[in-house]
Design a protein around this motif. Structure first.
Motif, PDB file in Angstrom:
ATOM      1  N   ASN A 163      -1.559   0.108  -0.294  1.00 56.33           N
ATOM      2  CA  ASN A 163      -2.645   1.121  -0.615  1.00 56.33           C
ATOM      3  C   ASN A 163      -2.361   2.508  -0.264  1.00 56.33           C
ATOM      4  O   ASN A 163      -2.697   3.615  -0.763  1.00 56.33           O
ATOM      5  CB  ASN A 163      -3.947   0.753  -0.300  1.00 56.33           C
ATOM      6  N   MET A 164      -1.423   2.607   0.720  1.00 56.63           N
ATOM      7  CA  MET A 164      -1.149   3.962   1.436  1.00 56.63           C
ATOM      8  C   MET A 164      -0.483   4.943   0.549  1.00 56.63           C
ATOM      9  O   MET A 164      -1.238   6.112   0.412  1.00 56.63           O
ATOM     10  CB  MET A 164      -0.244   3.671   2.760  1.00 56.63           C
ATOM     11  N   GLY A 165       0.516   4.767  -0.210  1.00 56.57           N
ATOM     12  CA  GLY A 165       1.269   5.820  -0.815  1.00 56.57           C
ATOM     13  C   GLY A 165       0.274   6.062  -2.061  1.00 56.57           C
ATOM     14  O   GLY A 165       0.335   7.330  -2.516  1.00 56.57           O
ATOM     15  N   ALA A 166      -0.048   4.904  -2.605  1.00 57.22           N
ATOM     16  CA  ALA A 166      -0.929   5.136  -3.839  1.00 57.22           C
ATOM     17  C   ALA A 166      -2.310   6.074  -3.632  1.00 57.22           C
ATOM     18  O   ALA A 166      -2.542   6.773  -4.495  1.00 57.22           O
ATOM     19  CB  ALA A 166      -1.489   3.929  -4.369  1.00 57.22           C
ATOM     20  N   VAL A 167      -2.860   5.935  -2.598  1.00 56.24           N
ATOM     21  CA  VAL A 167      -4.163   6.885  -2.079  1.00 56.24           C
ATOM     22  C   VAL A 167      -3.467   8.129  -1.993  1.00 56.24           C
ATOM     23  O   VAL A 167      -4.044   9.098  -2.661  1.00 56.24           O
ATOM     24  CB  VAL A 167      -4.621   6.278  -0.853  1.00 56.24           C
TER      25      VAL A 167
END
Length: 445
Positions: free
Chosen positions: A399-403
């Motif tokens: 989820n990190m980069g996508a957020v």
């Protein structure tokens, strides 16, 4: 102390919207150095990393670097990691030193920060005053086995800063736990995105659907001063594996399945002893045993088996255990998922002043028999693969980069966290705004 179960407290949080400035603004990221990191107590290391006099750890945060050293058997000191002569950093990483020597011009200091050597110092005559060429001190204190530092000489004492989290977690005797494994990597996101992924349980059905085998597992979330906490709102048990098994047709089978899943997919939030006992529940208890009785039996038998190998459980009042929740966020950047003999912990730090990058560390703590504590290295695992990080953590990491990318979208007008299950996140941004002077959550009309 407030003993009302968190899930029973009235809902007082109003729905809010939180802007994206704190995540994407370069000027905001630079301002954090002075307004946030220079003012807060923050974890630098664990005491077990510096067991002997002369052991040190270098802690870096943005442009500042701090040497944390065991200066005496009963004393830990901290110094700004910069030479007063020409500003070279004195240490990197960790090690052992009887004195700190600058690699540039060989000036040296003892473990108390006093200068004990200037090469050909007579060139300065009487101009070099001892107080001017001492290493500059940083405030340091310990709690729960962690070493905290604070660059603000006027900051409140650590214990006061940590309340009420410290009082709630003290019975778990975290200071008696030791590292079982340690790993770190870089994330392509702001450090706050990384921290926030672990301070609410609302994401579980979407990110970890396999963990909702028996029920969707709603959670409660609460603000505790500058800190936050959340836990399971399951009808049975106090969270963790018990929450994972809530709703199972047979709690004996459900608990065993939940604990084995945690061991295989997280390698944390349980222990080998507890898993082994859980796998015997079907043999040791008759079919139809009430869920609460199954949980009590699991705890009793695990305590017995741990005692046989020299691991003693802390005595924690059941009401306190329930009120303590499952996960604490210690402002600003530490997360503790606690249990009676184990903890899974996270720490996120900015990667310089780049708002799109952070350093993320994960480690497990556990109680071990005396003399059998491991000394694991802090392994750099840059690839967030299942082989390196296990399934549940890689799901979180995805989820990190996508957020971070989504936060930059021209269409995104702000976050709308749940006023029930993400109250700790809302509180985080209120406290952050108090330090930074901007970005406070705004009521949704």
């Amino acid at each position: 102390m407030d003993t009302m179960a968190p899930a029973e407290r009235p809902l007082t949080e109003r729905p809010v919207i939180i802007g994206n400035e704190a995540y994407v603004s370069e000027s905001y990221a630079r301002a954090e150095a002075d307004r946030l990191w220079a003012k807060v107590w923050q974890v630098a290391c664990r005491e077990e990393e510096i067991p002997d006099v002369g052991d040190y750890v270098t802690y870096d945060i943005m442009d500042d670097s701090i040497i944390v050293v065991r200066s005496a058997e009963d004393r830990i000191s901290a110094w700004f990691n910069v030479c007063p002569h020409r500003a070279r950093r004195l240490t990197e990483g960790c090690g052992h030193a009887s004195r700190f020597v600058c690699p540039f011009h060989a000036w040296s200091w003892d473990r108390e920060g006093n200068n004990v050597g200037v090469v050909r110092g007579d060139a300065w005559g009487d101009a070099l005053k001892p107080e001017d060429i001492r290493l500059k001190p940083v405030r340091v204190d310990t709690w729960g086995g962690w070493v905290f530092v604070n660059m603000d000489a006027d900051a409140i004492p650590l214990r006061e800063y940590l309340e009420p989290a410290a009082t709630m977690l003290d019975p778990f005797e975290l200071e008696k736990m030791r590292y079982r494994w340690r790993q770190w990597l870089h994330f392509p996101c702001n450090w706050k995105v990384a921290v926030e992924a672990f301070i609410e349980g609302y994401h579980v059905p979407g990110t970890h659907p396999q963990l909702t085998r028996y029920s969707p597992k709603p959670t409660w979330s609460d603000a505790k001063g500058i800190h936050g906490v959340f836990g399971s709102a399951a009808g049975q048990g106090t969270g963790g594996a018990s929450a994972g098994a809530a709703g199972a047709p047979d709690m004996r089978v459900g608990l065993a399945a939940s604990l084995n899943q945690l061991w295989e997919e997280v390698n944390a939030t349980t222990t080998e002893t507890m898993v082994r006992v859980a796998n015997l529940l079907v043999e040791e208890l008759p079919e139809g045993t009430q869920p609460l009785d199954v949980q009590v039996h699991l705890m009793k038998r695990t305590i017995e088996e741990d005692a046989k190998r020299g691991v003693m459980w802390p005595k924690i009042d059941p009401a306190h255990f329930a009120a303590s929740g499952n996960v604490w966020h210690i402002f600003p950047n530490t997360v503790i998922i606690h249990g009676p003999t184990f903890a899974l912990c996270y720490r996120a730090r900015p990667d310089g002043d780049d708002p799109d990058s952070c350093i993320f560390e994960v480690y497990t703590l556990e109680r071990f028999p005396d003399g059998q504590e491991p000394r694991p290295q802090n392994l750099h695992r840059p690839e967030p693969s299942i082989e390196n990080w296990r399934k549940v953590l890689t799901q979180d990491f995805s989820n990190m980069g996508a957020v971070q990318r989504g936060l930059k979208s021209r269409s995104f007008s702000g976050m709308r966290p749940s006023p029930v299950e993400e109250r700790a996140l809302i509180n985080f941004h209120r406290v952050l705004a108090d330090y930074m002077g901007t970005g406070a959550p705004q009521p949704l009309d």
